[in-house]
Design a protein around this motif. Sequence first.
Motif, PDB file in Angstrom:
ATOM      1  N   LYS A   1       0.811  -1.128   0.067  1.00 30.77           N
ATOM      2  CA  LYS A   1      -0.072  -0.005  -0.013  1.00 30.77           C
ATOM      3  C   LYS A   1       0.856   1.280   0.136  1.00 30.77           C
TER       4      LYS A   1
ATOM      5  N   PRO B   1       0.035   1.909  -4.510  1.00 29.18           N
ATOM      6  CA  PRO B   1      -1.332   1.940  -3.971  1.00 29.18           C
ATOM      7  C   PRO B   1      -2.241   1.665  -4.820  1.00 29.18           C
ATOM      8  N   ASP B   2      -2.087   1.700  -6.360  1.00 28.90           N
ATOM      9  CA  ASP B   2      -2.898   1.289  -7.282  1.00 28.90           C
ATOM     10  C   ASP B   2      -2.941  -0.364  -7.322  1.00 28.90           C
ATOM     11  N   GLU B   3      -1.885  -0.890  -7.082  1.00 28.18           N
ATOM     12  CA  GLU B   3      -1.768  -2.446  -7.044  1.00 28.18           C
ATOM     13  C   GLU B   3      -2.637  -2.675  -5.771  1.00 28.18           C
ATOM     14  N   TYR B   4      -2.335  -2.164  -4.797  1.00 23.76           N
ATOM     15  CA  TYR B   4      -2.974  -2.455  -3.551  1.00 23.76           C
ATOM     16  C   TYR B   4      -4.356  -2.356  -3.562  1.00 23.76           C
ATOM     17  N   GLU B   5      -4.937  -1.243  -4.452  1.00 23.05           N
ATOM     18  CA  GLU B   5      -6.412  -1.504  -4.514  1.00 23.05           C
ATOM     19  C   GLU B   5      -7.080  -2.494  -5.190  1.00 23.05           C
ATOM     20  N   LEU B   6      -6.396  -2.938  -6.214  1.00 24.34           N
ATOM     21  CA  LEU B   6      -6.656  -4.140  -6.887  1.00 24.34           C
ATOM     22  C   LEU B   6      -6.593  -5.606  -6.319  1.00 24.34           C
TER      23      LEU B   6
ATOM     24  N   ILE C   1      -6.768  -5.657  -2.877  1.00 24.60           N
ATOM     25  CA  ILE C   1      -7.868  -5.795  -1.939  1.00 24.60           C
ATOM     26  C   ILE C   1      -9.221  -6.155  -2.885  1.00 24.60           C
ATOM     27  N   ALA C   2      -9.573  -5.610  -3.770  1.00 23.92           N
ATOM     28  CA  ALA C   2     -10.744  -6.071  -4.472  1.00 23.92           C
ATOM     29  C   ALA C   2     -10.973  -7.259  -5.133  1.00 23.92           C
TER      30      ALA C   2
ATOM     31  N   LYS D   1     -12.712  -8.452  -1.435  1.00 30.29           N
ATOM     32  CA  LYS D   1     -13.884  -8.192  -1.841  1.00 30.29           C
ATOM     33  C   LYS D   1     -14.623  -9.169  -3.006  1.00 30.29           C
TER      34      LYS D   1
END
Length: 115
Positions: free
Chosen positions: A59, A63-68, A70-71, A75
């Motif tokens: 993160k 951060p962009d790879e982190y968001e992917l 997590i998604a 999720k």
Amino acid sequence: MRDIQQVLEQWGAWSRQRLEMDYSPIAAGFKGLLPDTRVDASCTDSDALTVDSCVGRLKQKRPDEYELLIAYYVKGVPKRQLAKRLRCDEKIIRIKIQMAEGFVEGCLAIMAVEL
């Protein structure tokens, strides 16, 4: 060599369990009426916290790879749907998730942790 995708799937299941502790996704009185279709093969708390620290480093750095990550793993959003949301090719999403998986795997390798 460890299967990082399996490790992240177990970590994602552990993370979902922690998120669902705050609220019940089913209204009171209706729990148990429908069978639970999800099978969560969660990992131990110590293993999950170790993976969580590596994901935390991801993160900070990407951060962009982190968001992917997590998604996809927490999720449960499919890669195709992520590509539609971000209006890009699914191949790009796959590459970014693979890069994130490699980052976490490298972090675990540096820590010399057995999961």
